[in-house]
Design a protein around this motif. Structure first.
Motif, PDB file in Angstrom:
ATOM      1  N   GLY A 187      40.854  26.221  -5.506  1.00  0.00           N
ATOM      2  CA  GLY A 187      40.110  25.522  -4.460  1.00  0.00           C
ATOM      3  C   GLY A 187      39.057  24.599  -5.042  1.00  0.00           C
ATOM      4  O   GLY A 187      38.891  23.460  -4.591  1.00  0.00           O
ATOM      5  N   LEU A 188      38.345  25.074  -6.062  1.00  0.00           N
ATOM      6  CA  LEU A 188      37.325  24.258  -6.703  1.00  0.00           C
ATOM      7  C   LEU A 188      37.938  23.019  -7.353  1.00  0.00           C
ATOM      8  O   LEU A 188      37.426  21.901  -7.196  1.00  0.00           O
ATOM      9  CB  LEU A 188      36.580  25.089  -7.756  1.00  0.00           C
ATOM     10  N   PHE A 189      39.055  23.200  -8.070  1.00  0.00           N
ATOM     11  CA  PHE A 189      39.687  22.060  -8.735  1.00  0.00           C
ATOM     12  C   PHE A 189      40.198  21.036  -7.718  1.00  0.00           C
ATOM     13  O   PHE A 189      40.106  19.827  -7.942  1.00  0.00           O
ATOM     14  CB  PHE A 189      40.834  22.535  -9.626  1.00  0.00           C
ATOM     15  N   CYS A 190      40.731  21.515  -6.598  1.00  0.00           N
ATOM     16  CA  CYS A 190      41.173  20.585  -5.558  1.00  0.00           C
ATOM     17  C   CYS A 190      39.988  19.845  -4.938  1.00  0.00           C
ATOM     18  O   CYS A 190      40.082  18.653  -4.629  1.00  0.00           O
ATOM     19  CB  CYS A 190      41.945  21.346  -4.476  1.00  0.00           C
ATOM     20  N   ALA A 191      38.872  20.547  -4.764  1.00  0.00           N
ATOM     21  CA  ALA A 191      37.672  19.891  -4.247  1.00  0.00           C
ATOM     22  C   ALA A 191      37.221  18.782  -5.187  1.00  0.00           C
ATOM     23  O   ALA A 191      36.857  17.679  -4.738  1.00  0.00           O
ATOM     24  CB  ALA A 191      36.551  20.917  -4.061  1.00  0.00           C
ATOM     25  N   LEU A 192      37.250  19.056  -6.486  1.00  0.00           N
ATOM     26  CA  LEU A 192      36.866  18.040  -7.463  1.00  0.00           C
ATOM     27  C   LEU A 192      37.809  16.843  -7.402  1.00  0.00           C
ATOM     28  O   LEU A 192      37.372  15.682  -7.419  1.00  0.00           O
ATOM     29  CB  LEU A 192      36.865  18.642  -8.875  1.00  0.00           C
ATOM     30  N   GLY A 193      39.111  17.130  -7.317  1.00  0.00           N
ATOM     31  CA  GLY A 193      40.092  16.047  -7.280  1.00  0.00           C
ATOM     32  C   GLY A 193      39.958  15.173  -6.050  1.00  0.00           C
ATOM     33  O   GLY A 193      39.985  13.933  -6.142  1.00  0.00           O
ATOM     34  N   VAL A 194      39.795  15.790  -4.884  1.00  0.00           N
ATOM     35  CA  VAL A 194      39.675  15.024  -3.635  1.00  0.00           C
ATOM     36  C   VAL A 194      38.384  14.216  -3.626  1.00  0.00           C
ATOM     37  O   VAL A 194      38.369  13.047  -3.221  1.00  0.00           O
ATOM     38  CB  VAL A 194      39.739  15.981  -2.422  1.00  0.00           C
ATOM     39  N   SER A 195      37.303  14.816  -4.062  1.00  0.00           N
ATOM     40  CA  SER A 195      36.023  14.113  -4.072  1.00  0.00           C
ATOM     41  C   SER A 195      36.045  12.938  -5.041  1.00  0.00           C
ATOM     42  O   SER A 195      35.527  11.851  -4.729  1.00  0.00           O
ATOM     43  CB  SER A 195      34.891  15.081  -4.435  1.00  0.00           C
ATOM     44  N   VAL A 196      36.649  13.126  -6.200  1.00  0.00           N
ATOM     45  CA  VAL A 196      36.761  12.024  -7.165  1.00  0.00           C
ATOM     46  C   VAL A 196      37.647  10.915  -6.601  1.00  0.00           C
ATOM     47  O   VAL A 196      37.368   9.725  -6.792  1.00  0.00           O
ATOM     48  CB  VAL A 196      37.311  12.536  -8.512  1.00  0.00           C
ATOM     49  N   ALA A 197      38.723  11.288  -5.892  1.00  0.00           N
ATOM     50  CA  ALA A 197      39.596  10.280  -5.285  1.00  0.00           C
ATOM     51  C   ALA A 197      38.818   9.425  -4.278  1.00  0.00           C
ATOM     52  O   ALA A 197      38.979   8.192  -4.244  1.00  0.00           O
ATOM     53  CB  ALA A 197      40.784  10.961  -4.605  1.00  0.00           C
ATOM     54  N   MET A 198      37.961  10.057  -3.489  1.00  0.00           N
ATOM     55  CA  MET A 198      37.154   9.294  -2.529  1.00  0.00           C
ATOM     56  C   MET A 198      36.099   8.454  -3.247  1.00  0.00           C
ATOM     57  O   MET A 198      35.771   7.338  -2.819  1.00  0.00           O
ATOM     58  CB  MET A 198      36.504  10.229  -1.514  1.00  0.00           C
ATOM     59  N   ALA A 199      35.576   8.969  -4.352  1.00  0.00           N
ATOM     60  CA  ALA A 199      34.627   8.188  -5.141  1.00  0.00           C
ATOM     61  C   ALA A 199      35.306   6.957  -5.736  1.00  0.00           C
ATOM     62  O   ALA A 199      34.724   5.867  -5.766  1.00  0.00           O
ATOM     63  CB  ALA A 199      34.033   9.053  -6.250  1.00  0.00           C
ATOM     64  N   LEU A 200      36.544   7.122  -6.190  1.00  0.00           N
ATOM     65  CA  LEU A 200      37.290   5.985  -6.735  1.00  0.00           C
ATOM     66  C   LEU A 200      37.622   4.972  -5.640  1.00  0.00           C
ATOM     67  O   LEU A 200      37.658   3.761  -5.895  1.00  0.00           O
ATOM     68  CB  LEU A 200      38.572   6.475  -7.409  1.00  0.00           C
ATOM     69  N   LEU A 201      37.880   5.469  -4.436  1.00  0.00           N
ATOM     70  CA  LEU A 201      38.112   4.562  -3.308  1.00  0.00           C
ATOM     71  C   LEU A 201      36.863   3.719  -3.046  1.00  0.00           C
ATOM     72  O   LEU A 201      36.948   2.507  -2.817  1.00  0.00           O
ATOM     73  CB  LEU A 201      38.488   5.370  -2.074  1.00  0.00           C
ATOM     74  N   HIS A 202      35.722   4.376  -3.095  1.00  0.00           N
ATOM     75  CA  HIS A 202      34.439   3.665  -2.935  1.00  0.00           C
ATOM     76  C   HIS A 202      34.253   2.654  -4.065  1.00  0.00           C
ATOM     77  O   HIS A 202      33.848   1.504  -3.841  1.00  0.00           O
ATOM     78  CB  HIS A 202      33.308   4.683  -2.918  1.00  0.00           C
ATOM     79  N   GLY A 203      34.581   3.076  -5.280  1.00  0.00           N
ATOM     80  CA  GLY A 203      34.460   2.178  -6.419  1.00  0.00           C
ATOM     81  C   GLY A 203      35.417   0.999  -6.324  1.00  0.00           C
ATOM     82  O   GLY A 203      35.060  -0.134  -6.667  1.00  0.00           O
ATOM     83  N   PHE A 204      36.628   1.259  -5.854  1.00  0.00           N
ATOM     84  CA  PHE A 204      37.619   0.183  -5.708  1.00  0.00           C
ATOM     85  C   PHE A 204      37.117  -0.882  -4.736  1.00  0.00           C
ATOM     86  O   PHE A 204      37.275  -2.081  -4.974  1.00  0.00           O
ATOM     87  CB  PHE A 204      38.937   0.775  -5.223  1.00  0.00           C
ATOM     88  N   ALA A 205      36.500  -0.422  -3.653  1.00  0.00           N
ATOM     89  CA  ALA A 205      35.989  -1.367  -2.658  1.00  0.00           C
ATOM     90  C   ALA A 205      34.770  -2.121  -3.171  1.00  0.00           C
ATOM     91  O   ALA A 205      34.640  -3.329  -2.933  1.00  0.00           O
ATOM     92  CB  ALA A 205      35.650  -0.624  -1.370  1.00  0.00           C
ATOM     93  N   CYS A 206      33.890  -1.412  -3.879  1.00  0.00           N
ATOM     94  CA  CYS A 206      32.592  -2.001  -4.243  1.00  0.00           C
ATOM     95  C   CYS A 206      32.588  -2.668  -5.618  1.00  0.00           C
ATOM     96  O   CYS A 206      31.879  -3.659  -5.818  1.00  0.00           O
ATOM     97  CB  CYS A 206      31.507  -0.932  -4.217  1.00  0.00           C
ATOM     98  N   ILE A 207      33.340  -2.110  -6.561  1.00  0.00           N
ATOM     99  CA  ILE A 207      33.307  -2.631  -7.928  1.00  0.00           C
ATOM    100  C   ILE A 207      34.408  -3.675  -8.136  1.00  0.00           C
ATOM    101  O   ILE A 207      34.143  -4.794  -8.570  1.00  0.00           O
ATOM    102  CB  ILE A 207      33.452  -1.483  -8.951  1.00  0.00           C
ATOM    103  N   THR A 208      35.639  -3.286  -7.805  1.00  0.00           N
ATOM    104  CA  THR A 208      36.755  -4.210  -8.007  1.00  0.00           C
ATOM    105  C   THR A 208      36.731  -5.358  -7.008  1.00  0.00           C
ATOM    106  O   THR A 208      36.881  -6.524  -7.376  1.00  0.00           O
ATOM    107  CB  THR A 208      38.093  -3.456  -7.908  1.00  0.00           C
ATOM    108  N   HIS A 209      36.528  -5.038  -5.720  1.00  0.00           N
ATOM    109  CA  HIS A 209      36.581  -6.068  -4.689  1.00  0.00           C
ATOM    110  C   HIS A 209      35.200  -6.533  -4.224  1.00  0.00           C
ATOM    111  O   HIS A 209      35.116  -7.355  -3.310  1.00  0.00           O
ATOM    112  CB  HIS A 209      37.397  -5.554  -3.495  1.00  0.00           C
TER     113      HIS A 209
END
Length: 324
Positions: free
Chosen positions: A66-88
């Motif tokens: 459960g902890l590892f999945c929480a880390l993975g999902v949270s990082v995925a959302m952080a990368l989504l934020h980064g994709f919108a703000c850093i890349t675009h």
């Protein structure tokens, strides 16, 4: 004297437990915002991590999965934020709010689809939750005056994520002020043009920063649903991400000061639970609603009083482009 000491220790014990998710999120904000990326999405990443941890632990019976999945999902959302703000180079506040809205709606929708419990996950068994840890010698020194009570009742008996939350503060400070990555991270939040001129990728530095933020928000979410509680509940983060953001600003984007602000909010939360229905001299019985709203009222007061005086990183919220 002993009764007063036990009451004080009990309140401080609750403060440590209630402060843990705030500290994780505040340290996440330190990494993200010191690199120049506004992170309103702390709330959403924490909520998504809480759902992922509880859902995985409920299905597999393993709290660590459960902890590892929480880390993975949270990082995925952080990368989504980064994709919108850093890349675009999108608006960072809008992107963070979108993350929060997405997490709030998606966790409930998936909870209904998978578990048919109105957006909640099944209650977790004891093995699927983080258990309390008794520190070495806690039982043997419990009868000692003051020191024994503090060690056995206040410091001992927390789950591993509480200890990790407080360890994350010196770790964050060490990374930020004692490592090459931390030096570059602070530099890119102040003057990304200079960092780019030195041949260092601004985008890659900021992506690593938001990944660190995602990991810490995942820990906060896992704590909410598999340590502090025994299931995921709709919107169970209850504004803690925003409170952590207020603590970060109040602490002037510094790890130790942000932690102290989180402890203040945690203490108010613990105090609110203990003062509900209590008769006080002159004042009388304090309304339950007022005590529940107290941490949020303080958040507004601190933001109104300190956001103008706190000096943010110079490049925060400003998309970087080589053409600038």
């Amino acid at each position: 004297m002993n009764d007063a000491l036990l009451i004080a220790v009990s309140a401080l014990d609750a403060t440590l437990r209630l402060s843990a998710p705030l500290i994780f999120c505040a340290m996440a904000g330190v990494f993200s915002e010191r690199s120049g990326i506004v992170d309103i999405g702390l709330e959403g990443k924490m909520l998504a991590g809480a759902f992922a941890a509880a859902a995985t632990a409920a299905v597999t019976g393993s709290v660590w999965l459960g902890l590892f999945c929480a880390l993975g999902v949270s990082v995925a959302m952080a990368l989504l934020h980064g994709f919108a703000c850093i890349t675009h180079k999108g608006n960072q506040v809008v992107s963070g709010l979108a993350i929060n809205i997405l997490a709030s709606g998606l966790t409930v929708a998936l909870g209904i689809a998978w578990f048919q419990r109105g957006g909640q996950t099944p209650a977790l068994e004891a093995d699927a939750r983080f258990a309390a840890i008794t520190l070495p010698g806690a039982d043997s020194v419990a009868d000692l005056p003051i020191i024994g009570v503090v060690y056995s009742e206040l410091l001992s008996g927390h789950n591993i994520l509480v200890y990790m939350a407080f360890l994350s503060v010196p770790l964050t400070a060490w990374v930020l002020y004692k490592t090459r990555f931390g030096l570059r991270l602070r530099a890119v939040g102040e003057n990304p043009q200079a960092v780019d001129t030195a041949g260092i990728s601004v985008a890659w530095l900021r992506y690593r920063s938001v990944i660190c933020a995602g990991l810490l928000c995942g820990l906060a979410g896992a704590y909410l649903s598999t340590a502090q509680n025994a299931a995921f509940l709709k919107d169970m983060s209850a504004g803690k991400g925003y409170i952590a953001l207020a603590a970060l600003i109040f602490g002037k984007w510094r790890p130790t000061q942000a932690m102290l602000a989180c402890l203040l909010f945690g203490f108010l939360d613990a105090l609110a639970a203990r003062l509900q229905g209590v008769e006080l001299p002159i004042i009388g019985e304090i309304p339950v609603q007022l005590m529940q709203a107290l941490p949020y009222i303080l958040t507004v007061i601190l933001l109104a009083g300190f956001i103008g005086r706190a000096i943010a990183p110079k490049a925060i919220g400003i998309p970087y482009s080589k053409e600038r």
